[in-house]
Structures are given as C-alpha cells and as structure tokens.
Design a protein around this motif. Structure first.
Motif, mmCIF file in Angstrom:
data_model
loop_
_atom_site.group_PDB
_atom_site.id
_atom_site.type_symbol
_atom_site.label_atom_id
_atom_site.label_comp_id
_atom_site.label_asym_id
_atom_site.label_seq_id
_atom_site.Cartn_x
_atom_site.Cartn_y
_atom_site.Cartn_z
ATOM 1 N N SER A 116 0.827 -1.209 0.000
ATOM 2 C CA SER A 116 0.000 0.000 0.000
ATOM 3 C C SER A 116 0.859 1.255 0.000
ATOM 4 N N SER A 117 1.985 1.234 0.744
ATOM 5 C CA SER A 117 2.808 2.445 0.735
ATOM 6 C C SER A 117 3.435 2.657 -0.640
ATOM 7 N N VAL A 118 3.797 1.555 -1.285
ATOM 8 C CA VAL A 118 4.431 1.693 -2.598
ATOM 9 C C VAL A 118 3.452 2.273 -3.626
ATOM 10 N N THR A 119 2.189 1.806 -3.596
ATOM 11 C CA THR A 119 1.240 2.353 -4.581
ATOM 12 C C THR A 119 0.941 3.820 -4.281
ATOM 13 N N MET A 120 0.874 4.178 -3.008
ATOM 14 C CA MET A 120 0.602 5.575 -2.678
ATOM 15 C C MET A 120 1.750 6.468 -3.109
ATOM 16 N N ILE A 121 2.962 5.994 -2.818
ATOM 17 C CA ILE A 121 4.113 6.862 -3.019
ATOM 18 C C ILE A 121 4.419 7.008 -4.501
ATOM 19 N N ARG A 122 3.981 6.011 -5.298
ATOM 20 C CA ARG A 122 4.323 6.082 -6.711
ATOM 21 C C ARG A 122 3.647 7.289 -7.367
ATOM 22 N N ILE A 153 -1.203 1.118 8.045
ATOM 23 C CA ILE A 153 0.204 1.377 8.380
ATOM 24 C C ILE A 153 0.953 1.834 7.128
ATOM 25 N N GLY A 154 0.669 1.154 6.021
ATOM 26 C CA GLY A 154 1.352 1.497 4.774
ATOM 27 C C GLY A 154 1.044 2.918 4.332
ATOM 28 N N ILE A 155 -0.234 3.311 4.415
ATOM 29 C CA ILE A 155 -0.604 4.666 3.982
ATOM 30 C C ILE A 155 0.059 5.700 4.883
ATOM 31 N N LEU A 156 0.089 5.379 6.181
ATOM 32 C CA LEU A 156 0.737 6.284 7.122
ATOM 33 C C LEU A 156 2.214 6.452 6.746
ATOM 34 N N ILE A 210 -8.600 4.152 13.654
ATOM 35 C CA ILE A 210 -7.683 5.268 13.909
ATOM 36 C C ILE A 210 -6.737 5.474 12.730
ATOM 37 N N LEU A 211 -6.178 4.351 12.232
ATOM 38 C CA LEU A 211 -5.224 4.478 11.123
ATOM 39 C C LEU A 211 -5.889 5.063 9.890
ATOM 40 N N MET A 212 -7.137 4.627 9.630
ATOM 41 C CA MET A 212 -7.838 5.142 8.453
ATOM 42 C C MET A 212 -8.117 6.640 8.622
ATOM 43 N N ILE A 220 -6.734 9.542 6.217
ATOM 44 C CA ILE A 220 -7.621 10.436 5.468
ATOM 45 C C ILE A 220 -7.284 11.895 5.773
ATOM 46 N N SER A 221 -7.028 12.182 7.069
ATOM 47 C CA SER A 221 -6.784 13.590 7.407
ATOM 48 C C SER A 221 -5.432 14.049 6.863
ATOM 49 N N ARG A 222 -4.442 13.148 6.903
ATOM 50 C CA ARG A 222 -3.139 13.543 6.349
ATOM 51 C C ARG A 222 -3.228 13.697 4.843
ATOM 52 N N PHE A 223 -4.076 12.859 4.264
ATOM 53 C CA PHE A 223 -4.274 12.927 2.825
ATOM 54 C C PHE A 223 -4.876 14.277 2.453
#
Lengths: 374, 366
Positions: free
Chosen positions: A198-204, A276-279, A360-362, A366-369
């Motif tokens: 998930s972090s890799v797809t977001m960061i790409r 965790i990945g999105i964070l 909490i993670l979601m 969302i808020s950081r997004f």
C-alpha cells in the motif's frame, strides 16, 4: 438494482477501475504480493525451531563397563542426545566442549560400577555448554529425568515413584514447532506485505507527480483513498488465502476454529496493515524513505507481537508496549482460531482493539491525505 | 592507491551530507539492538499456573507450595470448574490436577498428578514440563520414610554462562544481524544512487577502474560500519553488561573482515540492481531474512531442516555469531573460531570480485 447502477456510475467506481488497471499492469506489485510472502512463510516456518533433540554429547567413560555403557544408551534412547565422540580423558572432552564441537560432556568415573554394586549412588559429571541458555536449561532437565529413570531401572523392587506426573500438551500434543510459529508468521507476512504494497502504490503517484492531478479532480479525498484501498484489500485477501493454504498443506496446521471467522478477522487485520502502509507513505517523500521508515515501524511491530519470541518472557515494559501492537492481537486471534479452536467470545477484546486500530489508522491517513491537498 | 583514497574521501563527504542516511546508519542499528536485546527472551519466567487440588490435605498443600517455591510459577485462579477453562482463556499456561486420593495414594506408594500444559508455545511447554517434573522429584525426596534408591546422580555444571542469562546469548547474536544488514544497505544505496543520478556513467567513462571505484566506496562504508560496530558494542557493554571474555584480537580481526564482507555484499547488490528501491529491498529482505533466520541467532543451527541448512552454510552471519559468542561468552579464543575470518573473508572477497566484474562490463574502454 438502482444501488448497483449508482455504484457503477459513480466517480468512486471509475477511480477504482483505474486503480485495478494500474495494479494489473504493475508487474512488480504482483511480484511483491506473491513471492516474498511465500518465501517468508516457508523460511520462517521451517527455520524457526526450538526443538531440543540430537544434542551432541561427548563421553569420557573411565568405567568402561557393561553398566556404564547401559547408562550411555539410556541417555541416547529418546534421542535428546546423540553420542558424537568418545574421549579417553576428561581434559580432551572439556576441550571439545570449549571449542564448541560438543553441546555436553559426560564423565563416568572409574568407580561407577563399584559404587553401584556396593549399594552407593554413583555420581557422573556432566558439563553443558551454557552459551545457548535456553537449550542448556532444557537439556539439563532432561538429563536429570533420564538419570532418574535409569535409577529406577536399576532398582526393580521399586515399582513406581510415590508421585508421578502425567503431562498432556493441549492444542499441540506433538509439540510441533511450526504450529507455534506459522500462525504468527501469517500475521507477520500480512503486516510486511500489506504495508509495503500500500505504501508503494501511494508513493508512486507522489513520485510521478500524478497525485496532485488526482487531488485536483472533483473527487473527495476519501473517494481517492478508498478507490486505492479497495483493490489492494481484495489482492491482500488473496494473500490470506495463500498463507492459509500453505499453513494447511505445507505445515499441516489443524485450523480448529471457524475458518470463515479467521478469514474475516484476517481481513480486519489487512485493513490495519494497509493503514500502516498509507501512514508510512504520507510520512515520506520517496520510495527509498518508505522502505527505511518501514524499518522503524515493522521491526518493533513484529518483535513485540509474540510471533517470534513469546510475550510472556519479555520484561514488563515491553510487555506493556506490546498491548499497543496491532499484530499482537492478530497473532493471538490467529493462534486461538488455528490451534485452540476458540469461539468468538474469547476473542472479543482482541477484535475490539483491531477495530480501533483500523479506524484510527484510516482516520489519520484520510486527514493527512487531506492536508496534502492544501 | 591515492585515487582510491580520494574516492573514499569524496564518498564520506557525500555520506555525511545526507541527513537521512546518517540517521539510518547510526540510529536504526541501536534501535534494533535495544528491541531485540530486551524483547527476545525464549524462556518464560513467572509462568501462570493454576492448581486444582481435589485432595486438599496437608500433603497436597505441601506439594503445591513446592511448585510455587521455585519462583518460576505464579498462582492463577482456575476460572471455572474445569481444569481446561483457564488454559482455554489463556490466563494460565498450565494446570496441575491433584486427585482426591492423593495423600492416600502417596502413602501406598503410587499416585498420579495430572499436568495439563498449553502446548502452543512449544519451547515453554517443554520448560514447564521439565520444571514440574523436577519439583515433583524434589518433593518425593523430601517425603518421610522414603527409601532413597541407589542410582546415578548427574552433577550438572553449566559452562560459560552458569546463570543462564539469555541476554548473553541474544546480544552477541544481534551484532551478527545488525552489522550485516546496515553496512550492506548503505553500500548498496550508494552504488545505485550513482547509477540513478547518472554519475556512474562519468565513472565508467573515466580511467578509474571498476575495482578502484568499488574499493573507494568500500573503504568509506567500511569506516562507517566500524563506527556502527563500536556504537553497538559500546551500548551493549553499558546496557546489557556484555564483557570480553578473551583477548580482543579474534574479535577485532573477525569484525573487521565481517564488516568488509557486509559492505561487499552491499556493493554486489548495488551492482546487480538498477534502482534504489530494489537495492534497499534486496539487502533488507535477503540480508535480513538470512542473517536473522539462517544464522543460529535465535534457535540452534542444527534445527534448520535439510534444504535450508545447505543455504545457511553460505550465510556469513552464522560464522560471525560463533565468533561474537566466543568473544563475549565462551572465551575460548582462536582454537574455537580460527576458521571464521577465513570463511567470512572468502565469501566477502568473492562478492567483491563479482561486483567489480559486473561493473567492469559497463566500463568504457579507451
């Protein structure tokens, strides 16, 4: 079916189709979803084994009699020890243990037979390599028990000891070590794969710069995020099936509980790992940073979860910290369902904590997004 | 030689400018040392034990007292009428069931106490079984008018670590993991970064040979790795009470060679992969999995099953951990570890050779 039509015509659906198309085109992502989980499960499941058997024992038998040989064979009988060298003297034996060639050394004194024949107890000396503290402890326990049994055999007039313990190992009667590790490793694999993918797809999107474009479209932040998460979620559920199938067929796990429940709760944990990945992705700018920061998160998450080393043995502070580790709760669920066949009500606290973590993670992501929007 | 050194100097300057990698290089190893050093303990102390005493006689109570006198168990309520309920809920790891006829049976010479052990944690299930048997034996010997049978008494001495402190086993093992993963990761990133940023082409075009280039990088990251090793060992000295048990020469020499091998592994991964992510993931996954799982760090090497055990022979961490455990626990010195620098050096040399071969192919010839 107006609901379905509305879904199919929605912006969310279009976004999700775009994500699915992107994932299917991304060979590397498919690789990350299949290869590392398989290898990790196999290596962790096979290589982690605390068994204490076939310990190499060296013998210096000064008595060299029928009785002393009988004692040695009693030691190797149940395969805890194997005699790997006979030494003529104690000094040479000690040297072998010092150098690390032998785990234990046994010295049988020349008076062994005489002592036994004259009705005294014969003392034998055993030195155990204590570098591996855990193995040394279990090995010396076994040594005492074997000597006791041998004593009993020498004295046939004693039928049985006044108190005998009869041990039954529940949930894992054969003490198969992979049964302990694999349910935990399934959680470990889901953590690593879920957060990485998930972090890799977001960061790409960030890397390529298309994230700004996406954020500028009329789609809401949660729509973009959900459209990204949903296909990943489905793919990661495929990993859950893969891991369960390997657990069942490679490691012969019993799966005593309700499999559907296990599947659903694994899904809940997959949400946590995606969170965790999105964070991670919102915390870092490049993919390299993601992998590096994931070290900061994943190493403690895995180590404090009890997947590899039992939580009960940790010092109080770390035991306390482990309550805040989502993986700990998933490992507890997974072990209870796979090995103990527990019912839902025994797992409610763990499920509640996982729900809390997922929510909490979601919310955080969302808020950081959203804050990236500004 | 001069060119190699100036290359190393340039590399160090570049390294110190990148805050993130400096943080990674210095903080991550210590963080992992602390987590592993404190959180990996295999043997449980304070095991929750429930007792169902149907006899409830002075004799059975003495037996129960003995069980808890070991300081290994802490009493836990049964949580129901069934001996299984506490185990099912996970509040107890074992339940001892004393039959109603216990004291009578003991007087008549034979009674059976049932011990139910949670077998989930295989290792501690064994520990529990052993200690309950041990206690029972002591209890038997303390019984009045028991004729002590003549037999064999083992006098067991635990060498090197008589108090069986697990930190003495785990912490030197962490050196093997940490000092492999991080030096190799840094070296791999530095090679790949030059490829990504295109500066590698300039090197290929210059008359600097690939071996010189890699040697320069290698020396720079070897120095960084030495700093990491000193930091990790100093913290272990202060926090975990790790002390040298023998002359420092094998440790110094072995560590130097091990770090060089780790850096070579990183250079090799860097030469093989084209992008930084691949480099980081390659060293993280390949380096971490092998040095963590196939090195005898947690459990005995002999327990690794057949095809994997072959692979573990190629893992340098497995040899280095023998050396650190010798230096900090066993204290035998060269006779026990003479082969370690040779094997590790050989693996490192091969990795370096292959890396420079790969890069040589890229070199432009004049």
């Amino acid at each position: 079916m107006p609901l379905i039509r509305r879904l199919l015509e929605s912006r969310f659906w279009a976004l999700m189709l775009k994500e699915i198309r992107q994932i299917l085109k991304n060979r590397q992502l498919i690789f990350l979803l299949t290869f590392p989980p398989t290898v990790q499960l196999l290596i962790f499941g096979l290589a982690l084994s605390p068994d204490v058997d076939h310990l190499s024992l060296g013998v210096a038998d000064y008595a060299n009699s029928a009785k002393s040989r009988e004692f040695i064979s009693a030691l190797v009988e149940n395969e805890v020890f194997k005699v790997s060298s006979y030494q003529t003297n104690q000094v040479a034996l000690g040297r072998q243990v010092r150098v690390g060639n032998l785990t234990a050394g046994l010295v049988i004194p020349p008076t062994f037979d005489r002592d036994l024949n004259e009705g005294r107890s014969a003392e034998v000396q055993v030195f155990v390599d204590g570098v591996d503290a855990n193995t040394a402890g279990i090995a010396s326990g076994y040594l005492n028990q074997i000597a006791n049994q041998y004593t009993r055999r020498l004295n046939p007039q004693l039928t049985s000891p006044p108190v005998e313990t009869q041990t039954r190992f529940l949930y894992n009667p054969g003490l198969t070590s992979s049964w302990f590790f694999v349910p935990g490793v399934i959680g470990l694999v889901l953590t690593l794969t879920g957060s990485l993918v998930s972090s890799v797809t977001m960061i790409r999107e960030k890397d390529v710069g298309t994230l700004e474009q996406l954020l500028m479209t009329p789609a809401a932040g949660w729509e973009i995020l959900l459209a990204k998460v949903a296909p990943l979620f489905i793919l990661l559920m495929g990993d859950v099936l893969l891991a369960s199938a390997m657990g069942r067929f490679v490691f012969q796990l019993p799966f005593r509980g309700n499999f559907l429940l296990f599947f659903v709760l694994s899904g809940l944990y997959v949400f946590v790992s995606i969170g965790i990945g999105i964070l991670l992705a919102t915390l870092s700018r490049t993919r390299q940073q993601v992998v590096l920061t994931s070290f900061f998160f994943n190493v403690p998450i895995i180590q404090l979860s009890g997947a590899i080393a039992p939580i009960e043995s940790m010092p109080p502070f770390f035991k306390f910290l482990s309550w805040f580790d989502p993986l700990r709760h998933y490992v507890a669920i997974s072990r209870s369902l796979i090995l103990k066949g527990a019912a839902v009500d025994a797992l409610i606290p763990n499920i509640a904590v996982l729900f809390g973590f997922a929510a909490i993670l979601m919310l955080i992501s969302i808020s950081r997004f959203r804050s990236q929007l500004n | 030689m001069n060119r190699i050194l100036s290359q190393a100097q340039k590399e160090l300057a570049q390294f110190s400018r990148d805050r993130l990698t400096v943080a990674l290089a210095l903080i991550l190893p210590l963080g992992i040392l602390l987590i592993y050093g404190y959180a990996i303990r295999l043997e449980t102390k304070n095991i929750p034990l429930a007792v169902q005493d149907f006899d409830n006689s002075p004799l059975s109570r003495t037996y129960v007292e003995r069980l808890f006198a070991t300081n290994q168990f802490i009493p836990t309520p049964l949580a129901g009428t069934s001996p299984l309920s506490a185990l099912d809920r996970g509040t107890a790891k074992a339940t001892v069931v004393i039959p109603p006829t216990f004291s009578r049976d003991v007087a008549e010479g034979s009674s059976t106490v049932q011990v139910l052990v949670d077998g989930t944690d295989v290792n501690n299930a064994r520990v529990i079984q052993n200690s309950i048997r041990g206690v029972t034996n002591f209890f038997i010997q303390s019984l009045p008018n028991i004729s002590r049978p003549q037999g064999v008494i083992p006098r067991i001495r635990i060498w090197f670590n008589p108090g069986r402190q697990e930190s003495l086993y785990i912490v030197p093992g962490i050196f093997g993991v940490v000092l492999w993963v991080f030096p190799s990761m840094l070296a791999a990133i530095s090679v790949v970064r030059e490829k990504e940023q295109g500066t590698a082409i300039q090197v290929y075009a210059s008359d600097l040979s690939s071996t010189e280039w890699l040697l320069g990088k290698g020396i720079a990251y070897w120095l960084v790795a030495v700093a990491e090793a000193l930091g990790v060992m100093l913290v272990s000295f202060l926090l975990f009470g790790i002390r040298l048990k023998t002359g420092p020469v094998p440790l110094l020499l072995g560590t130097g060679i091990y770090l060089a091998a780790a850096v070579s592994f990183g250079l090799f991964i860097g030469a093989r992969t084209g992008n930084q992510n691949g480099a980081v993931q390659g060293t993280a996954i390949a380096g971490f999995l092998t040095s963590f799982l196939l090195s005898g760090f947690i459990y005995r090497l002999e327990n690794i099953p057949f095809p994997l055990s072959l692979l573990s022979n190629l893992v340098p961490a497995r040899y280095y951990i023998v050396l650190t455990r010798d230096a900090f626990v066993r204290g035998t010195g060269w006779p026990g570890v003479w082969y370690v620098p040779i094997v590790v050096g050989l693996i490192g040399f091969l990795l370096f050779k292959v890396a420079s071969k790969i890069l040589q192919r890229m070199q432009l010839l004049d």
